[in-house]
Write an enzyme that holds these catalytic residues in place. Structure first.
Site, PDB file in Angstrom:
ATOM      1  N   HIS A 127       0.810  -1.222   0.000  1.00 13.37           N
ATOM      2  CA  HIS A 127       0.000   0.000   0.000  1.00 13.37           C
ATOM      3  C   HIS A 127       0.846   1.277   0.000  1.00 13.37           C
ATOM      4  CE1 HIS A 127       0.351  -0.074   4.534  1.00 13.37           C
ATOM      5  NE2 HIS A 127       0.418   1.223   4.324  1.00 13.37           N
ATOM      6  N   SER A 179       4.291   2.431   8.016  1.00 14.52           N
ATOM      7  CA  SER A 179       3.895   1.361   7.108  1.00 14.52           C
ATOM      8  C   SER A 179       5.078   0.810   6.341  1.00 14.52           C
ATOM      9  CB  SER A 179       2.866   1.862   6.114  1.00 14.52           C
ATOM     10  OG  SER A 179       1.611   1.946   6.709  1.00 14.52           O
ATOM     11  N   ASP A 187      -0.639  -7.513   1.697  1.00 14.60           N
ATOM     12  CA  ASP A 187      -0.038  -6.174   1.702  1.00 14.60           C
ATOM     13  C   ASP A 187       1.480  -6.310   1.790  1.00 14.60           C
ATOM     14  OD1 ASP A 187       0.351  -3.473   1.802  1.00 14.60           O
ATOM     15  OD2 ASP A 187      -0.419  -3.203   3.846  1.00 14.60           O
TER      16      ASP A 187
END
Length: 417
Positions: A203, A353, A257
């Site tokens: 992502h 992230s 992901d």
């Protein structure tokens, strides 16, 4: 402490939510303790963690496999498939690749505590990802056995002090941590698997951030403003084709992901730049084990990114608990896991992230850090009963190995299922 008003579940990078840690008071560390790893096949030792059943000797690089039926270690008989067997053995132990392999003779090198040989079924070898599935006890008449040097990983090259939770870290403490920058701004974290491959979250690469010439990978420093870190360009990004938000922007399904970043040239490995290990084949997380998450993300949900790399120790939470109605209500899929404290206070946040969630073990005799999770998503930051959610790296071992082998010459954005 990271805070968020409201309860919408968003990826850690929803406005690039890349790996950063929030400070908080560490509670329950002593009570929770350090849980051990669960291994599919192990040799139990009374004083340490279980040993993984495939080992490489630090003395002469001989490969050894544990015979659980006889309770002994055996050597791998040399064959025409030595290169493939060496590579598979290193991968099985959580190393990225075999650097070299060679033959040794038991008559000159000695048995060194081993007892007999395993032979590889070369006909089945191309169709397996597990060495243990294609070996059987044999005589090995020539007495020549396989040795291999695997790419080292998961070890610090500098002595470091212990730090507990949500604080600035020190140079060389997490040498696999990198910053992924777009137009000079930190967007995501990542983990070095080798000098030229970084593992991160899919992502981090939405449509608006896909001009690869604008990406840089920053390594070898803990301060974002450090003049001593190294920056390299990006040749390719390989992302998982099963990451649904790239197919349907309205999808709230965050499975798969995961992405690999191939650098334009290899980083030099130094005291401050080192690769992390992958989980060994069959290695599973155990609920309650306390591991470490690192990053430069926001120290509060609406706060600013950290200027210095942060670290925090958090326990793994079972998927049964994390899927409870008070937590994430069945949003945690099999290839994800949660980590954090039920009361909140310590968590990854925006800017974290793609960053590493690492656990230390001694299953390969030498203590090593393994990349067990990738910071993926969560509701807010450090909220009670809303721990961070991570991509479970052990479920993507074969995807990682295959992607690196398949796309080593690729450029641009590449997808792989």
């Amino acid at each position: 402490m990271a805070q968020k008003e409201g309860g919408r579940t968003v990826p850690c990078c929803s406005r690039p939510k890349v790996a950063a840690l929030t400070a908080g008071t560490l509670l329950l560390l002593t009570a929770i303790g350090a849980a051990s790893w669960a291994i599919v096949a192990v040799l139990l030792r009374s004083d340490q963690e279980p040993l993984y059943p495939v080992q490489v000797s630090s003395a002469d690089a001989r490969l050894m496999v544990f015979d659980k039926t006889e309770g002994t270690w055996r050597l791998l008989c040399s064959s025409r498939s030595n290169a493939r067997v060496a590579g598979l053995s290193c991968e099985e132990m959580g190393f990225l690749r075999a650097l070299t392999h060679s033959e040794l003779d038991v008559r000159t090198a000695g048995a060194n505590g081993t007892s007999g040989f395993f032979c590889v079924d070369e006909g089945r070898l191309p169709h397996t990802q597990r060495l243990l599935e294609v070996i059987s006890v044999c005589d090995c008449p020539r007495g020549r056995f396989l040795a291999a040097i695997c790419q080292d990983c998961g070890r610090r090259k500098l002595p470091v002090d212990r730090i507990v939770g949500g604080r600035d870290t020190s140079l060389g403490r997490w040498p696999w941590q990198v910053s992924l920058r777009y137009d000079g701004a930190h967007l995501c974290g990542g983990s070095l698997l080798s000098g030229d491959w970084v593992l991160t979250a899919a992502h981090c690469f939405p449509e608006r951030n896909r001009v690869l010439s604008r990406w840089r990978v920053f390594a070898g420093a803990v301060a974002q403003a450090s003049p001593h870190g190294l920056q390299l360009g990006v040749q390719a990004v390989v992302y998982h084709g099963g990451y649904l938000p790239f197919r349907d922007p309205n999808s709230e399904e965050n499975s798969n992901d995961i992405a690999l970043v191939h650098l334009s040239s290899p980083l030099p490995l130094t005291e401050y730049i080192q690769p992390v290990c992958l989980p060994a084949a069959g290695q599973a997380l155990v609920d309650g084990k306390i591991c470490t998450v690192t990053g430069w993300g926001n120290t509060q949900y609406y706060g600013q990114q950290a200027g210095v790399l942060q670290e925090a120790r958090v326990p793994i939470i079972s998927n049964d608990v994390c899927n409870g109605a008070d937590f994430y209500g069945n949003q945690i899929k099999p290839k994800m896991f949660c980590a954090g404290y039920p009361e909140g206070g310590i968590d990854a946040c925006q800017g974290d992230s793609g960053g590493p969630f690492v656990c230390e073990d001694s299953i390969s005799r030498t203590p090593r850090w393994r990349l067990c999770g990738i910071v993926s998503w969560g509701t807010g930051c450090a909220l009670a009963q809303k721990p961070g959610v991570y991509t479970k790296v052990s479920d993507f071992r074969e995807w990682i190995f295959q992607a690196i082998k398949t796309h080593s010459e690729a450029s641009g954005m590449v997808t792989q299922l």
